[in-house]
Write a protein that holds these residues in place. Sequence first.
Motif, short mmCIF file in Angstrom:
data_model
loop_
_atom_site.label_atom_id
_atom_site.label_comp_id
_atom_site.label_asym_id
_atom_site.label_seq_id
_atom_site.Cartn_x
_atom_site.Cartn_y
_atom_site.Cartn_z
N LYS A 75 0.82 -1.27 -0.13
CA LYS A 75 0.02 -0.10 0.02
C LYS A 75 0.90 1.25 0.19
CE LYS A 75 -3.51 2.53 2.69
NZ LYS A 75 -4.62 2.21 3.45
N ALA B 281 -8.24 -7.50 8.46
CA ALA B 281 -8.29 -6.27 8.19
C ALA B 281 -8.08 -5.42 9.54
CB ALA B 281 -9.70 -6.07 7.69
N ALA C 95 -8.27 -6.09 -1.79
CA ALA C 95 -9.21 -5.95 -0.83
C ALA C 95 -9.10 -6.90 0.29
CB ALA C 95 -10.78 -5.83 -1.34
N MET C 96 -9.61 -6.87 1.43
CA MET C 96 -9.55 -7.66 2.51
C MET C 96 -10.86 -8.46 3.19
SD MET C 96 -6.82 -5.69 4.97
CE MET C 96 -7.71 -3.87 4.77
N ILE C 97 -11.17 -9.35 3.53
CA ILE C 97 -12.50 -9.75 4.11
C ILE C 97 -12.88 -8.35 5.25
CG2 ILE C 97 -13.54 -11.24 5.93
CD1 ILE C 97 -13.42 -12.81 3.17
N HIS C 98 -14.01 -7.82 5.12
CA HIS C 98 -14.21 -6.77 5.84
C HIS C 98 -14.30 -7.05 7.55
CE1 HIS C 98 -16.73 -3.40 7.55
NE2 HIS C 98 -16.26 -2.72 6.29
N PRO C 99 -13.84 -5.96 8.13
CA PRO C 99 -13.88 -6.63 9.78
C PRO C 99 -15.27 -6.91 10.20
CG PRO C 99 -12.85 -4.31 9.28
CD PRO C 99 -13.40 -4.82 7.74
N GLN D 46 -15.26 -10.66 9.23
CA GLN D 46 -14.41 -11.53 9.62
C GLN D 46 -14.98 -12.28 10.98
OE1 GLN D 46 -10.84 -12.28 8.66
NE2 GLN D 46 -10.89 -13.72 10.16
N LEU E 222 -13.06 -5.04 2.28
CA LEU E 222 -12.65 -3.57 2.66
C LEU E 222 -11.37 -3.30 1.69
CD1 LEU E 222 -13.06 -1.14 4.80
CD2 LEU E 222 -11.23 -2.16 5.95
N PHE F 3 -7.90 -1.62 0.34
CA PHE F 3 -6.66 -1.03 1.14
C PHE F 3 -6.81 0.39 1.43
CE2 PHE F 3 -4.93 -5.01 -1.06
CZ PHE F 3 -4.85 -5.69 0.39
N ASP F 4 -7.57 1.04 0.63
CA ASP F 4 -7.97 2.54 0.90
C ASP F 4 -9.25 2.55 1.53
OD1 ASP F 4 -9.06 1.84 -1.48
OD2 ASP F 4 -8.56 3.56 -2.43
N ASN F 5 -9.77 1.66 2.14
CA ASN F 5 -10.97 1.93 3.11
C ASN F 5 -12.32 1.97 2.48
OD1 ASN F 5 -9.48 1.69 5.64
ND2 ASN F 5 -8.66 3.52 5.42
#
Lengths: 293, 293
Positions: free
Chosen positions: A26, A176, B229-233, B236, B251, B253-255
Amino acid sequence: MEPIKRVAIIGGTHGNELTGAYLIKKFEQFPALVRRSTFETITLFGNPRAFEMGRRYLDKDLNRCFLTKDLLNPTLSTYEDQRAKTIHHLLGPKGHPAVDLILDLHSTTANMGITLILSSHHPFNLQLAAYLSQLDPQIRVFSWGQSSQDSSLLRSLCEQGLAIEVGPVAQGVLHAEFFQRTEALVHQILDYLERTNQGNPPSIARNLTLYQFIGSIDYPRDEKGDIQAMIHPKLQGKDYEPLRPGDPLFLTFDNQTIAYKGELTVYPVFINEAAYYEKGIAVYLAKLQPLYI
Amino acid sequence: MEPIKRVAIIGGTHGNELTGAYLIKKFEQFPALVRRSTFETITLFGNPRAFEMGRRYLDKDLNRCFLTKDLLNPTLSTYEDQRAKTIHHLLGPKGHPAVDLILDLHSTTANMGITLILSSHHPFNLQLAAYLSQLDPQIRVFSWGQSSQDSSLLRSLCEQGLAIEVGPVAQGVLHAEFFQRTEALVHQILDYLERTNQGNPPSIARNLTLYQFIGSIDYPRDEKGDIQAMIHPKLQGKDYEPLRPGDPLFLTFDNQTIAYKGELTVYPVFINEAAYYEKGIAVYLAKLQPLYI
């Protein structure tokens, strides 16, 4: 104090610790995020080939390749040996590093929450740790000892610095919430450096409690080295909680409890860290060390 | 129903899923534990070389090597291909297996608790799953579909059987509580078989709710395949909880939140499983399937 001129942020030193790896990606994509007006910030992906393969390392643990004698030994030539020499060339040499601060981003399978691991007891590190603990009292500060001069760790290249260790996170998993918390910490650190360089440091409490490394315990093993017991269910996940003489430590496969036989209450950390089975470490032990800084 | 004559218990199919691996080691050391009077029990360590190396597999996932055409293909010769052929020789052939039931012991980094994954919808499997769910209502039952004939999974060698999947457990970690719970389940299953063979089966509720596989979703990726992207908090750790249209899924990487765009409420499982990043799976989706058996 001399101003900080160059900071290195490193992630992916272990290829399957994805928090740091993806944060570096990032920051490389959006370098403005880690840019500040009074110093230069370098980002470095520690072990890109191990990351590609989804493993901690290819041939040996990169974060155990930084002893001076190994860095200077031309016969050491695995991928990680070469990578350590490259990183040493970029950031070192030890004693006269090209950077003033190293942040190394890690994760652990142990339930350690957010832990700062100091590179040394340099007053700068103690103050930075005290400041960050003040912003978030749940942060713990762990120390291997006063000096890191002879350490094999990457962060031993520079006396000023620390590792951010977050967990529990499984190897190969990007979590995350820990990603966000690590990123927030990096920004708090960079902002702290900026303010300090500008002669406007934040006020810092003078008290800091360290968890000071005092030793480690291996799993019970047979003559072939196979483990004969597991971390006891009552100890699993209890990082930083007091372990008293007689408390359950291991559970054998036939359900016998093995108690902690030390004479003093200690504070275990890195309980059941996946990467430490092969290193002969079931748990690290720490003592509480209150400091007035 | 024909009596059960031979049962195979398999662990270490994935070398870094230590629960099953160490249970097989225990059963091999103490075979009396899995011995019953009315049938023979075989134990099998799935992928010993991957276990020694602390990895899921060496060359390819052993638990994707059991398609009939692959088992019969002499040109497939990696370690796992050979291992699959050996296991097929020992337990198979498909359609006429040398064993009447296969139990395959796994773990996952997802928060799936104790999950039974049925090898098929054979009435025997449904009754066994209903019985085990009755003993422990926290157990969930997941199904890939009615039949496993063409599956690449090891347990497709035999229509009767199931996998025990426990988590969250990090790869390379032996977690005592899950070890004990898996062992207890194995004993409940063996005791159930014994009673059934003896003509004294326990009474079983006629209702069973399956989580039935309906699809999967991959991480958002760029053109090179890197995840974006990541699994959203908020997702999770929420395996088996309803995911509704519009709920947070990823989510970036830039939110930026990416919502679930399906039209129906689904039940996600294997959320953020470490081993599935490379398979293009961020999450499996299931629907609730009530059965009267």
